[in-house]
Design a protein around this motif. Sequence first.
Motif, mmCIF file in Angstrom:
data_model
loop_
_atom_site.group_PDB
_atom_site.id
_atom_site.type_symbol
_atom_site.label_atom_id
_atom_site.label_comp_id
_atom_site.label_asym_id
_atom_site.label_seq_id
_atom_site.Cartn_x
_atom_site.Cartn_y
_atom_site.Cartn_z
ATOM 1 N N ILE C 169 -1.179 -16.240 3.596
ATOM 2 C CA ILE C 169 0.055 -15.781 2.954
ATOM 3 C C ILE C 169 1.282 -16.165 3.771
ATOM 4 N N SER C 337 -5.088 -11.891 0.590
ATOM 5 C CA SER C 337 -4.057 -11.024 0.019
ATOM 6 C C SER C 337 -3.432 -10.203 1.138
ATOM 7 N N CYS C 338 -2.132 -10.097 1.115
ATOM 8 C CA CYS C 338 -1.488 -9.349 2.199
ATOM 9 C C CYS C 338 -1.680 -7.857 2.010
ATOM 10 N N GLY C 339 -1.900 -7.428 0.766
ATOM 11 C CA GLY C 339 -2.137 -6.012 0.515
ATOM 12 C C GLY C 339 -0.887 -5.233 0.160
ATOM 13 N N LYS C 340 0.219 -5.930 0.036
ATOM 14 C CA LYS C 340 1.459 -5.214 -0.277
ATOM 15 C C LYS C 340 1.437 -4.661 -1.705
ATOM 16 N N CYS C 341 1.063 -5.484 -2.655
ATOM 17 C CA CYS C 341 1.187 -5.023 -4.043
ATOM 18 C C CYS C 341 -0.165 -4.658 -4.631
ATOM 19 N N CYS C 344 -2.685 -7.430 -6.806
ATOM 20 C CA CYS C 344 -3.349 -8.462 -6.010
ATOM 21 C C CYS C 344 -4.381 -7.824 -5.092
ATOM 22 N N PHE C 383 3.487 -9.234 -6.908
ATOM 23 C CA PHE C 383 4.751 -9.346 -6.170
ATOM 24 C C PHE C 383 5.090 -10.801 -5.874
ATOM 25 N N CYS C 384 4.067 -11.591 -5.548
ATOM 26 C CA CYS C 384 4.332 -12.972 -5.146
ATOM 27 C C CYS C 384 3.299 -13.890 -5.773
ATOM 28 N N LEU C 386 0.812 -15.473 -4.725
ATOM 29 C CA LEU C 386 -0.581 -15.486 -4.279
ATOM 30 C C LEU C 386 -1.459 -14.774 -5.300
ATOM 31 N N GLY C 387 -1.069 -13.591 -5.653
ATOM 32 C CA GLY C 387 -1.864 -12.845 -6.618
ATOM 33 C C GLY C 387 -1.903 -13.538 -7.968
HETATM 34 S S1 SF4 Z 1 0.569 -10.963 -4.655
HETATM 35 FE FE1 SF4 Z 1 1.578 -11.482 -2.791
HETATM 36 S S2 SF4 Z 1 2.602 -9.607 -2.214
HETATM 37 FE FE2 SF4 Z 1 1.031 -9.023 -3.624
HETATM 38 S S3 SF4 Z 1 -0.647 -8.476 -2.248
HETATM 39 FE FE3 SF4 Z 1 -0.891 -10.579 -2.962
HETATM 40 S S4 SF4 Z 1 -0.072 -11.712 -1.290
HETATM 41 FE FE4 SF4 Z 1 0.716 -9.678 -1.046
#
Ligand code: SF4
Lengths: 157, 830, 422
Positions: C169, C337-341, C344, C383-384, C386-387
Motif C-alpha cells: 500500500i 490491505s492497510c486496514g483503514k477502511c 477492504c 477508501f482507496c 487497493l480495495g
Molecule cells: S481500500 Fe485502501 S484504505 Fe481501504 S483498507 Fe484497503 S488499502 Fe486501506
Amino acid sequence: MKAALSEASKVEIRRLMAQFPQRQSALLGALFVAQDEAGALYPEIIAEVAEVIDLPVSEVTSVASFYHLYRFSPEGRHLIQVCTNISCLLSGCDRVLRALKQRLDIEMGGTTPDGRFTLKTAECLAACETAPMMMVGPDRHGPLAPENLDEILARYG
Amino acid sequence: MSDQVPIVTLSIDGRPVTVPKGTTIWTAARGAGIDVPIFCYHDRMPPLGACRMCLVNVEKTPKLVTSCTQEAAEGMVVSTTTPDVKAGQEAILEFLLINHPLDCPICDKGGECPLQDQTFRYGPGRSRYVEVKRDFAKPVSLGPALVLDRERCILCWRCVRFGEIIAGDDALKGFERGFTSEINTPFTLPAASKFIGNTIAICPVGALTSRTYRFVSRPWDNQRVPSVCTFCGVGCAVFFDVRGNTIMRTQAREAPDLNDIWLCDLGFFGHGYVQHAERLQQPLIRKDGDLQPASWDEALDLVARKIRATAPGRVALLAGARLTNEDAYVAARVFRTVVGTPHLDHRLDTRADGPSLGVSWGMTSPIGEIPTRDLFLLVGCDLTEEYPVLWLRMKQAVDRGAAIIAITPKALEIDRFVAHHLVHDYHEGSAVLAALAQAAGGDSPKTGEVGGVDLGRIALAGEALRGAKRPMVMIGKTALEAADGETMYAEVEDLCGKFGIKPSIMRGRGNAFGAALAGLLPNTSPGGRPLAQVRGDLETVWGAPVAVEPGLSGPHIIEAAGRGELDVLYIAGADPSSDVLDRSRWAAARSRLPFLVVVDAFLTETAQAADVVLPALVIPEKNGTVSNIEGRVQRVHAAVSGPGEARGDWQILSGLAVRLGRTIAYSGWEEIFNEMKTLIPGLEVDAIVPLAAPARAVSAPGAQKSDGRETAADGEYPLALIVGDVLFDRGSMSGRSPAIADLAREPWAMLHPDDAARATVADGDPIVLTARRGSIAVMARVSKAVLPGHVYVPRGYDAAPVNAIVGAGEAVTRVRVRALVTVAGGQGNG
Amino acid sequence: MAESFLLKYIQEPDHGEVDAYVGRGGYEGLRRALGMAPAQVIEEVETSGLRGRGGAGFGTGRKWKFVPTDPAVTKYLVVNADEGEPGTFKDRTLIEGDPHRLIEGIAIGSYAIGARQAFIYLRREFHQGRAILERAIAQAYAKGYLGRNIQGSGYDLDLVMATGAGAYIAGEETALLESLEGRRAMPRLKPPFYPAVKGLYMQPTALNNVETLCHVAWILAKGHQWYRDQGSPILYSISGHVRRPGVYELPLGTTIRKGIEAADGLHSGRTFKACFPGGSSSAILPANFLDTPMDYDLAKLDVYGSMLGSAALIVMDDTTCLVEVVARTVEFYREESCGKCTPCREGTVWISQVFDRILHGAGRLEDIELLDGIARGMTGTCFCPLGESVPPAIYSTLRFFRPEYEHHIKTGSCDVKALARA
Ligand code: SF4
Ligand SMILES: Cc1cc2nc3c(=O)[nH]c(=O)nc-3n(C[C@H](O)[C@H](O)[C@H](O)COP(=O)(O)O)c2cc1C
Ligand code: FES
C-alpha cells in the motif's frame, strides 16, 4: 540479556534524521538500523529508537508493526522469502516451497534449529522474469527448481 | 465582520439546505434533520472517512461518496435513501458484523451502542457469513481503568485519534495492519493516559469499557443526575449515573466553554469514594481517650459548650474544598457573627510567608478563551497533573499555532507540545524568569546558562513572548511555594503588565474558589471586597456586628495553635495533617490545641486526633452551587443520599448556631444563594463571578519567616527536594476510589538517571529518601524530567507523607537517596 | 518500430558509472532543461504526451502544473520506487541498469516544479538497487549534477534516499507520503490532500514513478518531437506462462498477442487461456481479447476493471486453475490491505475464506452469488484503489470462467484439462 543500541547505531540514526526536514521521516530507516544490530525490535530497543528520534514509544511500535519487514522476535541468520504471487505461482513456487520445507525441515515461518535460516513467503518481489524466485537475505535467486536449491543454500553459512 | 463565510445551497433528499461553505454533507444533512449513520466520524475531530458507513448518493458523481468527508457544494443534489445507498450501507454493516461477536446481551454498551442501533435501522437483516469468526484472546486489561475487547472493535480509529488529536498522549494505537489490525497499547501495557475514560465514551461499540462500570448496570436502569466534578479546580460538568442509591459511573456533560465533552480519568473513575464502606456514619466524641459514637445533640452541644467557654478570638475555622458555596457562606457567617472570630480560611497548603496568601486564586480570563490564545506562559504549573482538562483546551490552541513556554523544575508530560521547555534548578526559577523577561525585552546574552537553562533557549522563548498578541500567563503552586516564590510572582506580574493582563493564579483544588467567593478568607467579605468597605451591608444582612480587622490565614492559624494561642479549632473538610507543607507544624498545633472538631466524610489522620468528629456529606450528596477556577458558578444536584446520619455542612453549622444562641436557619440552598446574591454582585448560576479584588497580603502577627537560606548541597544530603501535586494520588477520597488508587500505585519519587546511577538505583526499585527530619520509603522513577541534583516527590500518598520530611523553615529541603535493602525472602542463598 | 532506447544501455556493465553514462550522452537532458525556464520544461513534457507509468496514467506535465509556482513555497519531488504491483518489475530493471537516467529525470522534474529537495522512496527489498543508486547519487553529487549550483545554473537540489519496509500500500501516493513521513502507510483523504497541493509535510509535492522520470530524461535530452516519433514507447513487464519473461519496450497499444510474441510465445504444446493485461488489479481477459491493444483505452472495454495499470502482462495457459489464481490474488490484497477502511479490510478476508472453502472441496453453489455479492459490497465503497482492485478479477472470471467455479464446487477439485475440453 538486556538489548541495547550501540552508540554507532545511534549516530547512524541521527545521521538519517539530519537528512529529512522532519525527524520522524528517519523512523523506518532507524528501525532497520536497530533491528540489524539487536536482531529484533525488542521493547527496550524500540524505547531507545523512540528516545533518539524523540517520538512516543506507542507511535514507534505502531509504525513498526505495520510493516512486514520488521520483527519483534529473533529469526535465523538468513531470511528466505519465497515469492508466492501470481507469476511465481504460475511458474511452480509451490514445488519450490515444498522442497525447501523438506530440506530445511521446518514449517512456514519457522527457523532451523541451528539458527541458520528462517523461511517465509513473500508477495511479489518485482522479479517475475525469474519466477519462481526467492530472496535469501539481500540476494535474489531464480528461476528456482527443487534441484538447484541445495547449491544456493550452501552459499549461506 | 467583514470576512463573511460564503454560503452554499444544496438539496438533500429533495429538501433545499443552506449551509456555510466548508460544511460537510453529513453536517448539512444533520442540520436539516436527516440522519446519516456514522461510526468513525466524530465532530470534535477532522473527518477520517474510514468506516464508509455514511455513504450517500451525489448526483453526477460516479461512486457513492462519504458524507462525512465531502464538502457541500452549491447546487449539489444529494440523496440518502436511494437503492445504491441502501445497498452500500447494508454492505458496510454486513462487513462490520462478520467478525463481531454479537454478544450484545452481556455487553456494557448494550442499549447505547451505535452499532446496535445502526444495524437495527440500516442493517441487512440477516448475514450471509458462514465462516469462523475472528478470535482474539478474551478481553485484555489496559490498566486499572480500561478493558479492551478486541473482538467487538470495528476499527473506527476514534480512540486512537482521540489520543493523537485531542489529548496528544498517543495512548492507544493501531497495531499490525489489514485484517489483523488491532487497537492496543504497545505491548499491551497499561494505557499511559490521564484521559482514557473519554475513549470509552466515544467508542461506538463495546470494545473499550470501563473497569469500574463493567457488568455493573444497563443504561436504561440508570438515572442521570447533572452535577459538577470537584476533584480539581476545573469543575467539569458531569452526569452521575445513579441506580438505587449508588453512583454507577460518571460521564461528561457537554459544556462548550468548560470541559467541552471531555473529562479526565480522576473525574471518570474517582467517584468510588462516595460509597466507600469507611464513610463516617455518626458523630464521634472522644471519651477516655477513644473516639466513641454519640448522638448529634451530644456532639453539637459539646462543641457549642467549648466555643462558649472560650474567648471568640481563640476560636478558628479551617474549611476545605468539600464545601459548597452555600456551606462556605454559612460557615463564614456563623463564625464571623455567632462565634465572633475573624480567624477563618480555606487555604492550608501554603507557606506562611509565601506570595500565595496575598493573591486571589483563580484564572483571570475564562477557560473558553484558552483555545483562542496564541501563547501560554506556564510558571511552575504542572497543567496535566493539576488542571488536566485545561490541557485539552490548550491543545486546541497549540494545534492552531499557539506556543507554550514552560518554566518548571520538572519537565511537563506534554513535553512534545511545549515549544520552549525551560526546566530549571528548583531554587533558580526567579533567575530564569528574570532572564526571560530580559530576553522578551529584546536584549539578552545568548550564551551561557542560568538556573541550569541554556540562555540561547531562553532567548528564543523571549522572542516568542515578545511576538505574542494574546498571551495567557499562569503561575502555579510549585512556583508560588518555592523559596523564591515571592520574586517569581513579582516577575510574572511585571511581565503581565507589559501585555496589560493579570496572571492566572493556578492554585486551589475542589471548591476552593467557592470558599473564597463565599468569604472563607480572613480579610474579605463574600464576593472578595474588603470587610471595611462592605461592613454596613454585611451587618444589615447578617443582623449582627462584624469585625473588620483581618484574622489569621490558614498557615497562621496552625502556627498560632502551635504557640498555644487558640482553644478551639473547627475543621470542615480539610486535613491539615496531610495538607500542610510541613507536618511537624501541624503536630505542634495539635498537641497544644485544647479542643479540635473535625467535620469530614472519612476518619482522616486529622480526624483521628480530634475531640469531636462529625460525619459530613460529600458534594455528590449535596444540592447547591460550586465555583471553579475561572469563577464559574455551577449547580450541583444531590445524586445520592449520604450514609447513616451524615449531614450537610451548612445544616451542621445551623445546628451549632442555634446552640450558640442564634437562629441561622435556611429552607434550602436556594435561600442561602439568594442571600449571597445580595452581597455578591453578579452572582448567578452559570455566571462567571470573579472575586472583586485580590485579597492582598496581610502580615499576621508572629508569622514565622523562612530564613531564606538553604541547606548547602553537602555530601550527606545532595539532592534538592521538589514537591508537587499529581492527578492520581492516594488521598482520603482518591485513595478510596479503587481505580484511582490503582492508577496512583505506590508512593514514588523521580530522580535523574545520573543520580540514580550514583545511588545504584534502577527504575522501579524501592528506595528511602532521607532528609534531616526523617525518611520516607518510596519507589524510584528514573527519568530525565528532572535535572541532576533533584528529586521530585508527589504529595497525597498517605503511606509516604512527604510533608513529614519537609521543613517549612527551610528554603529548600535536601535529601539523600538510598536503595532500600530488603532482606532476601529466604529464597536462594542470598 | 523505432529503436528501443529506454532499455538500450541497461545491459552495459559500466552503465551505472557516471562517466560512461555521460559518454553516451547522459545528463544532456538536464543541461538542456537548466537552460530553459521551469515552465518551458513542464511544457516540453506535456507536449510529449507522457503519461505516468505508475499505474494511473495521468499526464505528467499536467500533474506538474498543479504544483503552485510561488517560489516562497517549499516544494518536493518524490520518486515512487516502491514497485509492488504483482507482475511488475520494470522499475527495478531501470534502477539497477540505468540509475543515472533516473537521477537525471529527478533533477529535471525537481527543477521544473521548483523543488530543492527530492526523495526516492525505495522498496526495502531492492538491496542491489539501493547500492547502485547510492553509488550513482554520490557520483552525481561529485560531478555537479546534484547538490549546489548544478552545472553552474544556480539551481540547488538535494536528493535523499528513503526506505520502505514491506508494504504494497505504500506504493499508493498518499500512503507513500505517510510512510515517507515515518508513519503507518495509510492513504490520506483526497480531497484535501492531493499531493500536488498538500503533499509531503503538507507542502506541494510532485510524485512520480521511476519509469516516468526516465522518460522525462529522454524527452528533455532529445525533444518532445523526437519522443513522439518513437511511438510513445512503454515498458511492459511480461511474465507467467511465456517462454522468455522480461521487460519489453514496445509501442503503447501493442496487442496482448503481440506482447506474448515479444516474449517468445507460450511454451510448446500449450494454449492461451487468460491474462491480466495490467497487473493483478486489472480484470482477467480470455482468448477473445488477444487482439486488444494494451493501452489506456483498455478501460473502455465492457469488462469491468480492464486497464493498462502498470503494464504488467501476466499470461496464463491452459494448465492454469483460475479459481486458484483469483484466490491467490485476493489473498494478496488481504495481506496488503492497510486496514483503514471497512470494506477492504473485511471484504478481502471474507472472500478469501469463501475461496478457501471452494478450493478445499467445501464450496456451495450459492457461493458463486456470494462472491459476486461481496465484491459488489466492495465496489465503489473503499477508501482507496487497493480495495477497489479486488472485484475486477472476480467479476471477470465469474463472467468468462464460471464453469470452472461450478466444477470446483461440484466435484470438490480442479480438473483444468477436463475443463479445457468441455
Ligand atoms: S481500500 Fe485502501 S484504505 Fe481501504 S483498507 Fe484497503 S488499502 Fe486501506
Ligand atoms: C495500491 C496502489 C499501489 C501502487 N503502487 C505503485 C508502485 O509501486 N509504484 C508506482 O510508481 N506507483 C504505484 N501506484 C500509483 C501511485 O499511486 C501513483 O499514481 C504514481 O506513483 C504516480 O506516478 P506517475 O504519475 O509517474 O505514474 C500505486 C497505486 C495504488 C493505488
Ligand atoms: S463516518 Fe464517514 S466514513 Fe466513517
